[in-house]
Motif scaffolding. Structure first.
Motif, PDB file in Angstrom:
ATOM      1  N   GLN A 110       8.288 -14.080 -14.300  1.00  0.00           N
ATOM      2  CA  GLN A 110       9.204 -14.666 -13.325  1.00  0.00           C
ATOM      3  C   GLN A 110       9.208 -13.882 -12.018  1.00  0.00           C
ATOM      4  O   GLN A 110       9.246 -14.474 -10.930  1.00  0.00           O
ATOM      5  CB  GLN A 110      10.630 -14.714 -13.910  1.00  0.00           C
ATOM      6  N   PHE A 111       9.146 -12.566 -12.113  1.00  0.00           N
ATOM      7  CA  PHE A 111       9.137 -11.750 -10.893  1.00  0.00           C
ATOM      8  C   PHE A 111       7.837 -11.970 -10.115  1.00  0.00           C
ATOM      9  O   PHE A 111       7.844 -12.018  -8.883  1.00  0.00           O
ATOM     10  CB  PHE A 111       9.308 -10.274 -11.249  1.00  0.00           C
ATOM     11  N   VAL A 112       6.721 -12.073 -10.818  1.00  0.00           N
ATOM     12  CA  VAL A 112       5.451 -12.326 -10.138  1.00  0.00           C
ATOM     13  C   VAL A 112       5.472 -13.702  -9.492  1.00  0.00           C
ATOM     14  O   VAL A 112       5.002 -13.892  -8.353  1.00  0.00           O
ATOM     15  CB  VAL A 112       4.288 -12.195 -11.140  1.00  0.00           C
ATOM     16  N   ARG A 113       6.027 -14.702 -10.172  1.00  0.00           N
ATOM     17  CA  ARG A 113       6.070 -16.071  -9.655  1.00  0.00           C
ATOM     18  C   ARG A 113       6.841 -16.150  -8.344  1.00  0.00           C
ATOM     19  O   ARG A 113       6.446 -16.867  -7.427  1.00  0.00           O
ATOM     20  CB  ARG A 113       6.709 -16.988 -10.696  1.00  0.00           C
ATOM     21  N   PHE A 114       7.942 -15.389  -8.238  1.00  0.00           N
ATOM     22  CA  PHE A 114       8.766 -15.444  -7.028  1.00  0.00           C
ATOM     23  C   PHE A 114       8.469 -14.305  -6.062  1.00  0.00           C
ATOM     24  O   PHE A 114       9.207 -14.092  -5.099  1.00  0.00           O
ATOM     25  CB  PHE A 114      10.253 -15.402  -7.418  1.00  0.00           C
ATOM     26  N   GLY A 115       7.400 -13.562  -6.317  1.00  0.00           N
ATOM     27  CA  GLY A 115       7.011 -12.499  -5.405  1.00  0.00           C
ATOM     28  C   GLY A 115       7.996 -11.349  -5.349  1.00  0.00           C
ATOM     29  O   GLY A 115       8.161 -10.732  -4.289  1.00  0.00           O
ATOM     30  N   ALA A 116       8.641 -11.057  -6.482  1.00  0.00           N
ATOM     31  CA  ALA A 116       9.668 -10.014  -6.510  1.00  0.00           C
ATOM     32  C   ALA A 116       9.268  -8.842  -7.399  1.00  0.00           C
ATOM     33  O   ALA A 116      10.113  -8.196  -8.007  1.00  0.00           O
ATOM     34  CB  ALA A 116      10.995 -10.604  -6.988  1.00  0.00           C
TER      35      ALA A 116
END
Length: 258
Positions: A75-81
């Protein structure tokens, strides 16, 4: 009417048990300052609660940290976080997962053993023998266990912090995220107050575990069957009170009430 009586009996039993735990805790605290307990027993309890629990705490904490990384990294990779993943894992471990899981693990491993040991002493009249020799049985038995749990639960929780965050770190770097990103995020988001809150929870959980285990041991009856019943009650009460006080302390420390 039968349902009302049943609810009433449950409420009375619940309040009576909490009152008994509170009185036992006060007597144990008083016994610590009076010093009417064995230093040798204290060293044994420190080893039992602390050193002997390292392996199970290590396994629990390491895999918890890795599971948290598994659940969050996509999820963090998907939203660039990805710059925040280390801090999020660190906050979760320090504030909640490490103190709670350490408390629950120690309850199952040490609290049950304490309850079984003391209930056996109760059944075999060893506690009566202590009183016959003029000793305060609650202080002699309960105080060293309370003191050991109060000291070692925060120590184990700090150890859990390191192992859990380390487990998350190892998983994250295997997924192509540079370790420095993880560490910078951890440094930016983790506050000393978070560590203090986690250690305060651990100390409270240590008091809960030792108090409920010893108190239920003192309430044991009915021979060998009573030992098993007291052990079961100790574990159930400890788990319920740990989760209840976790909510209370989380609300007070991290819920905006400062």
């Amino acid at each position: 009417m039968d349902a009302v009586r049943w609810i009433g009996r449950i409420a009375i039993f619940f309040l009576e048990s909490l009152g008994f735990f509170a009185l036992f805790l006060l007597k144990s605290i008083r016994g610590i300052f009076r010093g009417t307990w064995s230093r040798v027993d204290l060293s044994k309890q420190l080893e039992r609660v602390g050193v002997s629990s390292i392996l199970v705490v290590s396994i629990t904490s390491a895999f918890t940290g890795m599971v948290m990384a598994v659940q969050t990294i996509d999820q963090f990779v998907r939203f660039g976080a990805t710059n925040y993943i280390g801090g999020v894992i660190g906050l979760s471990m320090v504030r909640e997962m490490s103190p709670v899981l350490t408390g629950l693990v120690v309850t199952g491993r040490v609290g049950a053993a304490m309850a079984a040991e003391i209930s056996s002493m109760r059944i075999t009249e060893q506690l009566d023998a202590l009183r016959a020799f003029g000793l305060d049985d609650v202080a002699f038995v309960g105080s060293p266990r309370l003191f050991a749990s109060l000291v070692m639960l925060p120590v184990l929780t700090v150890y859990s912090f390191v192992i859990g965050i380390g487990g998350g770190y190892l998983f994250v770097i295997t997924r192509g995220i540079h370790g420095s990103v993880f560490l910078k995020s951890l440094e930016a988001l983790l506050d000393p107050f978070d560590i203090f809150g986690g250690l305060l929870k651990a100390a409270v959980f240590g008091i809960i575990i030792s108090t409920t285990a010893c108190a239920e041991g003192f309430r044991a009856a009915n021979g060998a069957m009573g030992v098993g019943e007291a052990t079961t009650r100790a574990v159930v009460w400890s788990n319920m009170l740990i989760l209840t006080f976790n909510y209370i302390l989380s609300t007070m420390l991290f819920g905006g009430i400062r």
